[in-house]
Enzyme design. Structure first.
Site, PDB file in Angstrom:
ATOM      1  CG  HIS A  57      -2.206   0.718   1.020  1.00  0.00           C
ATOM      2  ND1 HIS A  57      -2.447   1.544  -0.055  1.00  0.00           N
ATOM      3  CD2 HIS A  57      -3.346   0.749   1.775  1.00  0.00           C
ATOM      4  CE1 HIS A  57      -3.655   2.059   0.037  1.00  0.00           C
ATOM      5  NE2 HIS A  57      -4.232   1.590   1.138  1.00  0.00           N
ATOM      6  CG  ASP A  91      -3.012   5.227  -4.070  1.00  0.00           C
ATOM      7  OD1 ASP A  91      -2.293   5.148  -3.055  1.00  0.00           O
ATOM      8  OD2 ASP A  91      -2.956   6.177  -4.875  1.00  0.00           O
TER       9      ASP A  91
END
Length: 412
Positions: A383, A387
């Site tokens: 992450h 995204d």
């Protein structure tokens, strides 16, 4: 004059290995290029071949020792093995010894070269390895060979060593009151490295997994329709991995961050797709790399994966086969997995997990309910770089391409 047996070059940046197993014992006759030892590196197991024919001398390194490239681990001496040496040493007047049968209590596994994992299976199930046909390199037994043999129920358990004739007891017979045995087995170098790298991935990356499901009807119908023509033309079966590899190439083009990696405070984007694919090997899963998958045909992908699978089973994958990779596909479905959260293979930033196909009720666009062959997809990703929107978009692209394979032909 004795010839040194040295640790061969192991690959770029690999300077040492662990001696995993001696395949030949002192006094054994060996042919030139015949494997005499197995080495475990951080990524793959390698065999050390005899530099020339002769007799293997003393082991200079013990199993479990760490050895560096170029280190001498044994010597090859002139001669043709222990049997020939014994015959040469016997007095000229001594009569030729008659050929004898093995002792009644001899362990059948002791006269056959077996890997530690295979030997444990042989002893666990009490089978005679000499009666099992090996499918590994040079006819050696694999775990699959033993397990398949046991499934067929080909023979009764072996007799416990040392038991008097007429009072035979199967080795698998439990002791009175049951047993509480334990076994300690040293982790292989490969397993230690896998554990270390995966833990580092958990400690470093911001791991997250997103899911979707895909209707496999179109792909299954395509395979059914063209599998015979495909096999006839290309000499390989049309599998699912070709569809997912090509679908991944399209999705990675649309969402390039999934094919990128973090290097320090920089992001490295790749304009090529090197797909790491998890395949089974005797010592566990390994991940050889399909290079430039974006330029390959379905047949190229299937041929490459088939070759990886065969060489993984034979233990002939090289360090070069494992090097690199920008994205990973792991197919837990072949083992029956319904859903999982795969972990990334650093420095890669994402891994696509495939799972088993099963019939599930699906509400169709017209409101009707049909049983469809469905598969869950999982994308684990870092992450820090990817995204949530990008991860979801990537999986949607995969889903669209698999449910409508025409997209793969027109790059849509």
């Amino acid at each position: 004059m004795a010839t040194d047996v040295k640790v061969p070059v192991l690959g770029e940046s690999i300077t040492e290995a662990t001696l995993g197993e001696w395949l030949k014992q002192p006094g054994d006759a060996v042919d030139a290029d015949e494997p005499i030892a197995s080495l475990e590196t951080d990524k793959v197991a390698l065999e050390v071949p005899a530099p020339e024919a002769g007799t293997l001398g003393e082991h200079l390194v013990a199993v479990g020792d760490t050895v560096e490239v170029g280190a001498i681990i044994a010597k090859i001496e002139a001669g043709s093995g222990a049997a020939a040496s014994s015959a040469k040493a016997a007095p000229a007047s001594a009569p030729a010894a008659a050929k004898t049968e093995p002792a009644a209590d001899e362990d059948p596994a002791s006269s056959i070269t077996l890997s530690p994992a295979v030997r444990r299976l042989v002893l666990e199930h009490g089978v005679d390895p000499s009666k099992i046909k090996g499918t590994g390199k040079d006819g050696r037994l694999t775990k699959d060979d033993v397990e398949q043999y046991v499934k067929t129920g080909a023979e009764a358990p072996l007799v416990e060593k040392g038991t008097a004739k007429g009072a035979e007891v199967p080795t698998t017979a439990p002791a009175a009151g049951g047993t509480r045995n334990e076994e300690r087995v040293r982790m292989t170098r490969l397993r230690q490295t896998v554990a270390k790298r995966l833990k580092e991935a958990q400690d470093t990356a911001a791991l997250l997994t997103t899911f979707n499901d895909v209707d496999m009807t179109a792909v299954m119908e395509t395979r059914s329709k063209y599998k015979e023509l495909f096999a006839k033309k290309h000499g390989v079966k049309l599998g699912f991995m070709g569809f997912f590899a090509k679908a991944a190439c399209l999705a990675l083009k649309d969402v390039p961050s999934v094919n990128a990696q973090i290097d320090g405070d920089e992001i490295v984007y790749h304009d090529y797709v090197d797909i790491s694919v998890a395949v089974s090997a005797p010592n566990g899963l390994v991940v050889p790399v399909i290079r430039n998958a974006e330029t390959m045909s379905f047949a190229d992908v299937e041929n490459t994966i088939g070759d990886f699978g065969k060489r993984a089973k034979d233990g002939t994958l090289t360090m070069a086969d494992m090097k690199g990779g920008t994205f990973t596909i792991s197919n837990g479905g072949v083992f029956g997995s319904l859903m999982s959260t795969p972990i990334i293979n650093p420095p890669q930033s994402a891994v696509l997990g495939l799972h088993r196909i099963e019939q599930r009720p699906v509400v169709m666009p017209d409101g009707s309910i049909e049983a469809r062959p469905m598969m869950y997809l999982a994308l684990s990703y870092d992450h820090r770089l990817i995204d949530g929107r990008e991860a979801v978009t990537f999986l949607v692209r995969i889903k669209e391409a698999i449910e409508d394979p025409t997209r793969l032909l027109i790059d849509l």
